[in-house]
Design a protein around this motif. Structure first.
Motif, PDB file in Angstrom:
ATOM      1  N   TYR A 286       0.864  -1.202   0.000  1.00 38.74           N
ATOM      2  CA  TYR A 286       0.000   0.000   0.000  1.00 38.74           C
ATOM      3  C   TYR A 286       0.892   1.241   0.000  1.00 38.74           C
ATOM      4  O   TYR A 286       0.990   1.977   0.969  1.00 38.74           O
ATOM      5  CB  TYR A 286      -0.967  -0.016   1.191  1.00 38.74           C
ATOM      6  CG  TYR A 286      -0.354  -0.309   2.532  1.00 38.74           C
ATOM      7  CD1 TYR A 286       0.053   0.716   3.394  1.00 38.74           C
ATOM      8  CD2 TYR A 286      -0.170  -1.617   2.961  1.00 38.74           C
ATOM      9  CE1 TYR A 286       0.614   0.450   4.623  1.00 38.74           C
ATOM     10  CE2 TYR A 286       0.401  -1.898   4.195  1.00 38.74           C
ATOM     11  CZ  TYR A 286       0.781  -0.866   5.028  1.00 38.74           C
ATOM     12  OH  TYR A 286       1.344  -1.137   6.249  1.00 38.74           O
ATOM     13  N   ASP A 287       1.511   1.500  -1.134  1.00 39.94           N
ATOM     14  CA  ASP A 287       2.528   2.550  -1.218  1.00 39.94           C
ATOM     15  C   ASP A 287       1.979   3.963  -1.063  1.00 39.94           C
ATOM     16  O   ASP A 287       2.724   4.874  -0.704  1.00 39.94           O
ATOM     17  CB  ASP A 287       3.278   2.429  -2.546  1.00 39.94           C
ATOM     18  CG  ASP A 287       4.162   1.185  -2.600  1.00 39.94           C
ATOM     19  OD1 ASP A 287       4.421   0.605  -1.529  1.00 39.94           O
ATOM     20  OD2 ASP A 287       4.574   0.795  -3.703  1.00 39.94           O
ATOM     21  N   GLY A 288       0.692   4.169  -1.305  1.00 44.26           N
ATOM     22  CA  GLY A 288       0.158   5.532  -1.230  1.00 44.26           C
ATOM     23  C   GLY A 288      -0.660   5.837  -0.006  1.00 44.26           C
ATOM     24  O   GLY A 288      -1.144   6.961   0.154  1.00 44.26           O
ATOM     25  N   LEU A 289      -0.822   4.876   0.904  1.00 48.50           N
ATOM     26  CA  LEU A 289      -1.722   5.087   2.038  1.00 48.50           C
ATOM     27  C   LEU A 289      -1.244   6.195   2.969  1.00 48.50           C
ATOM     28  O   LEU A 289      -2.048   6.990   3.460  1.00 48.50           O
ATOM     29  CB  LEU A 289      -1.889   3.783   2.826  1.00 48.50           C
ATOM     30  CG  LEU A 289      -2.794   3.852   4.059  1.00 48.50           C
ATOM     31  CD1 LEU A 289      -4.183   4.352   3.690  1.00 48.50           C
ATOM     32  CD2 LEU A 289      -2.877   2.488   4.747  1.00 48.50           C
ATOM     33  N   SER A 290       0.050   6.274   3.216  1.00 52.65           N
ATOM     34  CA  SER A 290       0.556   7.314   4.107  1.00 52.65           C
ATOM     35  C   SER A 290       0.162   8.705   3.616  1.00 52.65           C
ATOM     36  O   SER A 290      -0.290   9.548   4.394  1.00 52.65           O
ATOM     37  CB  SER A 290       2.083   7.211   4.220  1.00 52.65           C
ATOM     38  OG  SER A 290       2.597   8.247   5.030  1.00 52.65           O
ATOM     39  N   GLY A 294      -2.434  11.926   5.147  1.00 53.34           N
ATOM     40  CA  GLY A 294      -1.748  13.149   5.530  1.00 53.34           C
ATOM     41  C   GLY A 294      -0.288  13.010   5.886  1.00 53.34           C
ATOM     42  O   GLY A 294       0.318  13.963   6.394  1.00 53.34           O
ATOM     43  N   GLY A 295       0.315  11.857   5.632  1.00 56.47           N
ATOM     44  CA  GLY A 295       1.720  11.653   5.950  1.00 56.47           C
ATOM     45  C   GLY A 295       2.607  11.804   4.729  1.00 56.47           C
ATOM     46  O   GLY A 295       2.138  12.093   3.625  1.00 56.47           O
ATOM     47  N   PRO A 296       3.905  11.589   4.885  1.00 53.35           N
ATOM     48  CA  PRO A 296       4.840  11.635   3.759  1.00 53.35           C
ATOM     49  C   PRO A 296       4.743  10.351   2.935  1.00 53.35           C
ATOM     50  O   PRO A 296       4.057   9.397   3.328  1.00 53.35           O
ATOM     51  CB  PRO A 296       6.203  11.734   4.449  1.00 53.35           C
ATOM     52  CG  PRO A 296       6.004  10.989   5.731  1.00 53.35           C
ATOM     53  CD  PRO A 296       4.596  11.281   6.159  1.00 53.35           C
ATOM     54  N   ALA A 297       5.425  10.330   1.822  1.00 56.03           N
ATOM     55  CA  ALA A 297       5.461   9.118   1.004  1.00 56.03           C
ATOM     56  C   ALA A 297       6.209   8.020   1.754  1.00 56.03           C
ATOM     57  O   ALA A 297       7.397   8.159   2.052  1.00 56.03           O
ATOM     58  CB  ALA A 297       6.132   9.403  -0.335  1.00 56.03           C
ATOM     59  N   LEU A 298       5.525   6.947   2.088  1.00 56.25           N
ATOM     60  CA  LEU A 298       6.125   5.830   2.819  1.00 56.25           C
ATOM     61  C   LEU A 298       5.615   4.523   2.218  1.00 56.25           C
ATOM     62  O   LEU A 298       4.593   3.978   2.661  1.00 56.25           O
ATOM     63  CB  LEU A 298       5.764   5.885   4.304  1.00 56.25           C
ATOM     64  CG  LEU A 298       6.452   6.937   5.168  1.00 56.25           C
ATOM     65  CD1 LEU A 298       5.846   6.961   6.562  1.00 56.25           C
ATOM     66  CD2 LEU A 298       7.955   6.650   5.262  1.00 56.25           C
ATOM     67  N   PRO A 299       6.271   4.021   1.186  1.00 53.79           N
ATOM     68  CA  PRO A 299       5.829   2.751   0.611  1.00 53.79           C
ATOM     69  C   PRO A 299       5.859   1.656   1.666  1.00 53.79           C
ATOM     70  O   PRO A 299       6.824   1.538   2.426  1.00 53.79           O
ATOM     71  CB  PRO A 299       6.849   2.495  -0.509  1.00 53.79           C
ATOM     72  CG  PRO A 299       8.042   3.322  -0.150  1.00 53.79           C
ATOM     73  CD  PRO A 299       7.508   4.526   0.545  1.00 53.79           C
ATOM     74  N   SER A 300       4.792   0.850   1.719  1.00 56.54           N
ATOM     75  CA  SER A 300       4.655  -0.115   2.812  1.00 56.54           C
ATOM     76  C   SER A 300       3.937  -1.363   2.335  1.00 56.54           C
ATOM     77  O   SER A 300       3.303  -1.383   1.284  1.00 56.54           O
ATOM     78  CB  SER A 300       3.872   0.520   3.973  1.00 56.54           C
ATOM     79  OG  SER A 300       4.462   1.741   4.390  1.00 56.54           O
ATOM     80  N   VAL A 301       4.028  -2.412   3.140  1.00 57.39           N
ATOM     81  CA  VAL A 301       3.370  -3.673   2.822  1.00 57.39           C
ATOM     82  C   VAL A 301       2.981  -4.354   4.129  1.00 57.39           C
ATOM     83  O   VAL A 301       3.640  -4.164   5.160  1.00 57.39           O
ATOM     84  CB  VAL A 301       4.300  -4.574   1.971  1.00 57.39           C
ATOM     85  CG1 VAL A 301       5.568  -4.933   2.735  1.00 57.39           C
ATOM     86  CG2 VAL A 301       3.580  -5.841   1.496  1.00 57.39           C
ATOM     87  N   GLY A 302       1.892  -5.131   4.097  1.00 58.03           N
ATOM     88  CA  GLY A 302       1.476  -5.803   5.320  1.00 58.03           C
ATOM     89  C   GLY A 302       0.413  -6.846   5.067  1.00 58.03           C
ATOM     90  O   GLY A 302      -0.033  -7.045   3.934  1.00 58.03           O
TER      91      GLY A 302
END
Length: 420
Positions: A286-290, A294-302
């Motif tokens: 979910y690379d765009g969820l942050s 309202g957060g910075p770009a934080l590519p993530s997975v879970g």
């Protein structure tokens, strides 16, 4: 008898079933703890907009299933329907992404709430264990999480589950596919709500479980045919890494999942022994969820794995977990002096890690021994005034019926030796 009952669509966890649920939670968490994931716990309710923005305003979760409330101060809150948005919110609020190495690796366990039509395997209150790796775009992370989930399920003895894998593309290639899918959907005989959903997020229509909709989706364009070169390469690397780890999976070009925030890797664990509610867990990138919240770009997975459905999967495969005994030693005291002495010995046993219980309520020998049998204890400690006068306690093996006198000052060692 109480006039109150658990709310519709919910359940109570009671002994001895609760021991199985605890063991499942522990088995899912165990590989995470040895892979750099730290525990996080978030409130049971959040600002309703956290889920509207993150999960997606067109999803069934947001439009139909969230439990919402207005506080006395006028705040709009929602009981959390899933864990990812809450965990990411907590990480951002605490600036965990600024404190050192990325990714921030977190795991969590808790209850979640959705207003759904109750049936076996689908409740309005359910339990999940989840994991999130925040702040890094690396196919090895996607592979790691899939491998850890597979490891957790296999540690429980499960074998009849399947891993479905797909890529949902990214902001470069998804818009092209979105337009192609919307054009296709506009030509179908769909109800107004579904058509409205198709305009907001057409991928959600692919996840529609109604047979009348699924029949019309035959021949729908597939996202894999629209992936850009970067997404193709990323997906192939994920596939190669999990294959090298010996994890078997199935490519499923129609796999979408039910949340708007997924990009690129998406996966689902399904068990064919559970009927219509076959998904036991799933997740993805979910690379765009942050940025959405309202957060910075934080590519993530879970991912999140359902504890309830995992228990049902164990039942479907006829698996009974080897659970430690709730009570190993049960003390039966005859007389007030024996009560004081044996209570002290039970306390000593507990301090050295022996699961021990006591016959409370001043029952006679017959009633107390019934309690000992019901407890499932392997050993019973029995003592009366005569035993104590000789400095002894009777140690009875509840399986064989054998009984021996043991000196009080040697009791703890004798019990530990018996229990191995």
């Amino acid at each position: 008898m109480s006039t109150f009952k658990a709310p519709k669509g919910t359940y109570d966890l009671l002994p001895s079933n609760s021991a199985t649920y605890l063991a499942v939670r522990e088995a899912i968490a165990a590989p995470l703890r040895t892979s750099g994931y730290g525990y996080v716990e978030t409130p049971g309710f959040e600002d309703v907009n956290l889920f509207a923005r993150g999960v997606g305003e067109s999803t069934d979760i947001v439009t139909k299933e969230m439990y919402t409330l207005t506080t006395k101060g006028g705040d709009q809150l929602a009981l959390r329907p899933e864990g990812t948005a809450s965990v990411l919110r907590a990480a951002l609020e605490a600036n965990l992404h600024k404190q050192g190495n990325l990714p921030v690796k977190l795991w969590y366990s808790g209850s979640y709430y959705r207003y759904e039509r109750p049936q076996k395997g689908r409740y309005r209150h359910f339990s999940q264990v989840g994991a999130e790796a925040i702040g890094s775009e690396d196919p090895a992370l996607d592979a790691e999480l899939i491998i850890l989930a597979d490891q957790a399920y296999r540690s429980l003895g499960l074998r009849n589950f399947r891993i479905l894998l797909n890529s949902l593309g990214d902001k470069e290639c998804r818009p092209v596919y979105r337009e192609a899918l919307q054009t296709f959907l506009r030509g179908l005989d769909l109800d107004e709500d579904t058509l409205r959903r198709a305009e907001i997020n057409p991928l959600r229509v692919l996840d529609d479980k109604r047979e009348s909709v699924q029949q019309q989706l035959t021949g729908a364009p597939l996202l894999r045919d629209y992936l850009c070169d970067a997404c193709k390469a990323y997906h192939e690397e994920v596939r190669a890494l999990i294959t090298a780890a010996g994890v078997v999976f199935e490519d499923d070009p129609k796999l979408v999942r039910g949340l708007d925030y997924y990009t690129r890797t998406t996966f689902e664990f399904v068990h064919d022994g559970l009927g219509s509610q076959s998904a036991v867990g799933g997740g993805g990138r979910y690379d765009g969820l942050s940025e959405m919240i309202g957060g910075p770009a934080l590519p993530s997975v879970g991912w999140a794995l359902g504890v309830d459905r995992t228990v049902l999967a164990l039942e479907a495969e006829g698996i009974t977990l080897d659970l430690p005994a709730a009570t190993s030693v049960f003390a039966v005291a005859l007389g007030e002096e024996a009560r004081r002495v044996l209570f002290g010995k039970i306390t000593e046993l507990r301090k050295v890690g022996v699961a021990a219980d006591f016959s409370f309520g001043g029952k006679g020998l017959k009633g107390a021994m019934k309690d000992a049998n019901r407890s499932g204890a392997r050993l019973a400690l029995v003592a009366g005034e005569r035993d104590l006068a000789e400095g002894l306690v009777q140690l009875k093996d509840m399986e064989s019926g054998e009984q021996q006198a043991v000196a009080l000052d040697e009791l703890v060692d004798a019990v530990r030796a018996k229990l191995g």
